[in-house]
Write a protein that holds these residues in place. Structure first.
Motif, PDB file in Angstrom:
ATOM      1  N   THR A 235      25.689 -36.928  84.971  1.00  0.00           N
ATOM      2  CA  THR A 235      24.425 -36.480  85.556  1.00  0.00           C
ATOM      3  C   THR A 235      24.527 -36.847  87.330  1.00  0.00           C
ATOM      4  O   THR A 235      23.484 -36.317  88.129  1.00  0.00           O
ATOM      5  CB  THR A 235      23.249 -37.205  84.885  1.00  0.00           C
ATOM      6  N   ILE A 236      25.637 -37.101  87.778  1.00  0.00           N
ATOM      7  CA  ILE A 236      25.700 -37.271  89.337  1.00  0.00           C
ATOM      8  C   ILE A 236      25.608 -35.852  89.965  1.00  0.00           C
ATOM      9  O   ILE A 236      26.025 -34.928  89.174  1.00  0.00           O
ATOM     10  CB  ILE A 236      27.046 -37.892  89.647  1.00  0.00           C
ATOM     11  N   SER A 237      24.867 -36.122  91.274  1.00  0.00           N
ATOM     12  CA  SER A 237      24.551 -34.612  91.944  1.00  0.00           C
ATOM     13  C   SER A 237      25.852 -34.337  92.618  1.00  0.00           C
ATOM     14  O   SER A 237      27.083 -35.160  92.622  1.00  0.00           O
ATOM     15  CB  SER A 237      23.524 -34.841  92.904  1.00  0.00           C
ATOM     16  N   LYS A 238      26.105 -33.022  93.271  1.00  0.00           N
ATOM     17  CA  LYS A 238      27.217 -32.598  93.909  1.00  0.00           C
ATOM     18  C   LYS A 238      27.358 -33.511  95.238  1.00  0.00           C
ATOM     19  O   LYS A 238      28.428 -34.124  95.475  1.00  0.00           O
ATOM     20  CB  LYS A 238      26.788 -31.123  94.336  1.00  0.00           C
ATOM     21  N   GLU A 239      26.160 -33.788  95.793  1.00  0.00           N
ATOM     22  CA  GLU A 239      26.289 -34.897  97.033  1.00  0.00           C
ATOM     23  C   GLU A 239      26.802 -36.029  96.742  1.00  0.00           C
ATOM     24  O   GLU A 239      27.473 -36.777  97.385  1.00  0.00           O
ATOM     25  CB  GLU A 239      24.927 -34.660  97.572  1.00  0.00           C
ATOM     26  N   GLY A 240      26.140 -36.554  95.547  1.00  0.00           N
ATOM     27  CA  GLY A 240      26.813 -37.938  95.075  1.00  0.00           C
ATOM     28  C   GLY A 240      28.220 -37.996  94.642  1.00  0.00           C
ATOM     29  O   GLY A 240      28.883 -39.009  95.287  1.00  0.00           O
ATOM     30  N   LEU A 241      28.920 -36.998  94.004  1.00  0.00           N
ATOM     31  CA  LEU A 241      30.291 -37.104  93.703  1.00  0.00           C
ATOM     32  C   LEU A 241      31.184 -36.785  95.009  1.00  0.00           C
ATOM     33  O   LEU A 241      32.037 -37.459  95.000  1.00  0.00           O
ATOM     34  CB  LEU A 241      30.249 -35.690  92.875  1.00  0.00           C
ATOM     35  N   LEU A 242      30.745 -35.661  96.070  1.00  0.00           N
ATOM     36  CA  LEU A 242      31.376 -35.621  97.193  1.00  0.00           C
ATOM     37  C   LEU A 242      31.616 -36.833  97.919  1.00  0.00           C
ATOM     38  O   LEU A 242      32.520 -37.240  98.549  1.00  0.00           O
ATOM     39  CB  LEU A 242      30.937 -34.403  97.690  1.00  0.00           C
ATOM     40  N   GLY A 243      30.245 -37.595  97.855  1.00  0.00           N
ATOM     41  CA  GLY A 243      30.172 -38.879  98.705  1.00  0.00           C
ATOM     42  C   GLY A 243      31.180 -39.901  97.990  1.00  0.00           C
ATOM     43  O   GLY A 243      31.828 -40.622  98.953  1.00  0.00           O
ATOM     44  N   LYS A 244      31.166 -40.149  96.902  1.00  0.00           N
ATOM     45  CA  LYS A 244      32.057 -41.010  96.057  1.00  0.00           C
ATOM     46  C   LYS A 244      33.440 -40.798  96.591  1.00  0.00           C
ATOM     47  O   LYS A 244      34.110 -41.838  96.970  1.00  0.00           O
ATOM     48  CB  LYS A 244      31.802 -41.002  94.638  1.00  0.00           C
ATOM     49  N   ILE A 245      33.929 -39.326  96.323  1.00  0.00           N
ATOM     50  CA  ILE A 245      35.468 -39.178  96.576  1.00  0.00           C
ATOM     51  C   ILE A 245      35.744 -39.241  98.092  1.00  0.00           C
ATOM     52  O   ILE A 245      36.663 -40.030  98.369  1.00  0.00           O
ATOM     53  CB  ILE A 245      35.382 -37.583  96.186  1.00  0.00           C
ATOM     54  N   ARG A 246      34.742 -38.850  99.008  1.00  0.00           N
ATOM     55  CA  ARG A 246      35.040 -38.997 100.395  1.00  0.00           C
ATOM     56  C   ARG A 246      35.450 -40.418 100.718  1.00  0.00           C
ATOM     57  O   ARG A 246      36.108 -40.822 101.637  1.00  0.00           O
ATOM     58  CB  ARG A 246      33.973 -38.378 101.333  1.00  0.00           C
ATOM     59  N   GLY A 247      34.312 -41.218 100.317  1.00  0.00           N
ATOM     60  CA  GLY A 247      34.465 -42.818 100.634  1.00  0.00           C
ATOM     61  C   GLY A 247      35.507 -43.357  99.965  1.00  0.00           C
ATOM     62  O   GLY A 247      36.378 -44.156 100.719  1.00  0.00           O
ATOM     63  N   PHE A 248      36.139 -42.869  98.983  1.00  0.00           N
ATOM     64  CA  PHE A 248      37.397 -43.490  98.296  1.00  0.00           C
ATOM     65  C   PHE A 248      38.432 -43.218  99.197  1.00  0.00           C
ATOM     66  O   PHE A 248      39.383 -44.170  99.529  1.00  0.00           O
ATOM     67  CB  PHE A 248      37.451 -42.858  96.718  1.00  0.00           C
ATOM     68  N   PHE A 249      38.622 -41.845  99.690  1.00  0.00           N
ATOM     69  CA  PHE A 249      39.774 -41.470 100.378  1.00  0.00           C
ATOM     70  C   PHE A 249      39.809 -42.160 102.017  1.00  0.00           C
ATOM     71  O   PHE A 249      40.814 -42.492 102.369  1.00  0.00           O
ATOM     72  CB  PHE A 249      39.857 -39.926 100.368  1.00  0.00           C
ATOM     73  N   ARG A 250      38.688 -42.288 102.273  1.00  0.00           N
ATOM     74  CA  ARG A 250      38.441 -42.973 103.687  1.00  0.00           C
ATOM     75  C   ARG A 250      38.881 -44.472 103.632  1.00  0.00           C
ATOM     76  O   ARG A 250      39.798 -44.942 104.430  1.00  0.00           O
ATOM     77  CB  ARG A 250      36.903 -43.005 104.238  1.00  0.00           C
ATOM     78  N   SER A 251      38.646 -45.080 102.509  1.00  0.00           N
ATOM     79  CA  SER A 251      38.884 -46.532 102.117  1.00  0.00           C
ATOM     80  C   SER A 251      40.485 -46.693 101.918  1.00  0.00           C
ATOM     81  O   SER A 251      41.280 -47.580 102.559  1.00  0.00           O
ATOM     82  CB  SER A 251      38.173 -46.880 100.970  1.00  0.00           C
ATOM     83  N   ARG A 252      41.107 -45.547 101.454  1.00  0.00           N
ATOM     84  CA  ARG A 252      42.665 -45.729 101.472  1.00  0.00           C
ATOM     85  C   ARG A 252      43.206 -45.365 102.703  1.00  0.00           C
ATOM     86  O   ARG A 252      44.431 -46.135 102.924  1.00  0.00           O
ATOM     87  CB  ARG A 252      42.883 -44.477 100.146  1.00  0.00           C
ATOM     88  N   GLU A 253      42.769 -44.704 103.475  1.00  0.00           N
ATOM     89  CA  GLU A 253      43.279 -44.283 104.613  1.00  0.00           C
ATOM     90  C   GLU A 253      43.241 -45.759 105.613  1.00  0.00           C
ATOM     91  O   GLU A 253      44.102 -45.950 106.253  1.00  0.00           O
ATOM     92  CB  GLU A 253      42.596 -43.315 105.482  1.00  0.00           C
ATOM     93  N   LYS A 254      42.077 -46.580 105.410  1.00  0.00           N
ATOM     94  CA  LYS A 254      42.087 -47.449 106.156  1.00  0.00           C
ATOM     95  C   LYS A 254      43.100 -48.595 106.010  1.00  0.00           C
ATOM     96  O   LYS A 254      43.444 -49.653 106.813  1.00  0.00           O
ATOM     97  CB  LYS A 254      40.697 -48.204 106.154  1.00  0.00           C
ATOM     98  N   VAL A 255      43.281 -48.660 104.688  1.00  0.00           N
ATOM     99  CA  VAL A 255      44.445 -49.688 104.049  1.00  0.00           C
ATOM    100  C   VAL A 255      45.798 -49.164 104.114  1.00  0.00           C
ATOM    101  O   VAL A 255      46.692 -49.730 103.851  1.00  0.00           O
ATOM    102  CB  VAL A 255      44.059 -50.478 102.885  1.00  0.00           C
ATOM    103  N   GLY A 256      45.943 -47.833 104.686  1.00  0.00           N
ATOM    104  CA  GLY A 256      47.220 -47.182 104.660  1.00  0.00           C
ATOM    105  C   GLY A 256      47.725 -46.606 103.386  1.00  0.00           C
ATOM    106  O   GLY A 256      48.793 -46.453 103.102  1.00  0.00           O
ATOM    107  N   GLY A 257      46.725 -46.483 102.499  1.00  0.00           N
ATOM    108  CA  GLY A 257      47.107 -45.874 100.824  1.00  0.00           C
ATOM    109  C   GLY A 257      47.118 -44.378 100.928  1.00  0.00           C
ATOM    110  O   GLY A 257      47.009 -43.872 101.985  1.00  0.00           O
TER     111      GLY A 257
END
Length: 257
Positions: A235-257
């Motif tokens: 039931t997640i919204s488009k904005e919610g899903l994109l926010g989750k995915i963007r946040g995940f990739f940002r966190s990976r970049e910070k730790v060099g993943g």
């Protein structure tokens, strides 16, 4: 420009054109070498780790068996190709190698200046524009999967699989930065696919986010116990899903993943 970068030119035979291409690349400061295509592509596999990008020169005598192992090498080593060939050859190639692995296509006869300019920009500015991340959606509900695809397609490269078996097959041939997987699927469940991915050397490090249609504590706990990178209700919204995915990739970049 100082000498930098390494291109591997691949074709069925080394001839006048491939040697001429190496000469032209040397003139703009790019190192290159030749590797012959074959059914097992041992020569190509050997040089892949030291190759920045491959240049594939299409020829009439190319065996279809070349593409199976070549595609695997590109996916496993996270390499791309620049293709030189006629439209008909390029169309045939795309049936065997994912377009995600093809960086650029040049028609034959080759416009050498356009090719060299592209290579120069690739090595000079290749790091300035980040590549799109690739996400595989796995869901037996085609309507829902198409909806998620439409949400993601402008920002990411997106693949789709409507079963666990199809997902495994897709991941053997393609590289994914993230898998969005339905937790409740028939025949092979999301749990089973997740466990198969994690026990395979090629796919073991691919992060997985689960999608579930059940807001049930028991189901949620089952999902959490598997230790995916995240889980979301369908039931997640488009904005919610994109926010989750963007946040995940940002966190990976910070730790060099």
């Amino acid at each position: 420009m100082g000498e930098e970068g390494m291109i591997t030119i691949v074709s069925s035979t080394e001839g006048f054109f491939t040697k001429g291409l190496q000469t032209k690349l040397k003139e703009i400061g790019i190192s290159s070498r030749f590797a012959q295509l074959s059914a097992k592509n041992k020569e190509v596999e050997k040089v892949a780790p030291q190759t920045d990008i491959f240049v594939l020169y299409m020829q009439d005598d190319m065996d279809p068996d070349y593409w199976y192992s070549f595609s695997d090498i590109l996916s496993i080593k996270s390499k791309e190709i620049i293709v030189i060939g006629e439209q008909s050859e390029y169309d045939q190639l795309k049936k065997n190698i994912s377009e995600r692995l093809i960086r650029k296509w040049f028609d034959r006869p080759l416009d050498m200046n356009a090719f060299l300019n592209y290579v120069r920009v690739y090595f000079d500015k290749g790091d300035e524009t980040p590549e799109k991340k690739t996400i595989l959606i796995v869901d037996d509900d085609m309507t829902y999967m198409r909806l998620i695809y439409d949400w993601l397609k402008d920002e990411y490269n997106v693949g789709m699989a409507n079963s666990g078996v199809q997902a495994i097959s897709w991941l053997v041939k393609n590289r994914a930065d993230l898998v969005l997987m339905d937790y409740e699927m028939p025949v092979v469940s999301g749990t089973q696919v997740f466990e198969m991915l994690k026990t395979d050397a090629v796919t073991g490090n691919i992060p997985v986010m689960f999608l579930t249609g059940k807001n049930d504590m028991d189901v949620v706990m089952e999902v959490i116990d598997l230790k995916p990178v995240d889980y979301m209700l369908k039931t997640i919204s488009k904005e919610g899903l994109l926010g989750k995915i963007r946040g995940f990739f940002r966190s990976r970049e910070k730790v060099g993943g």
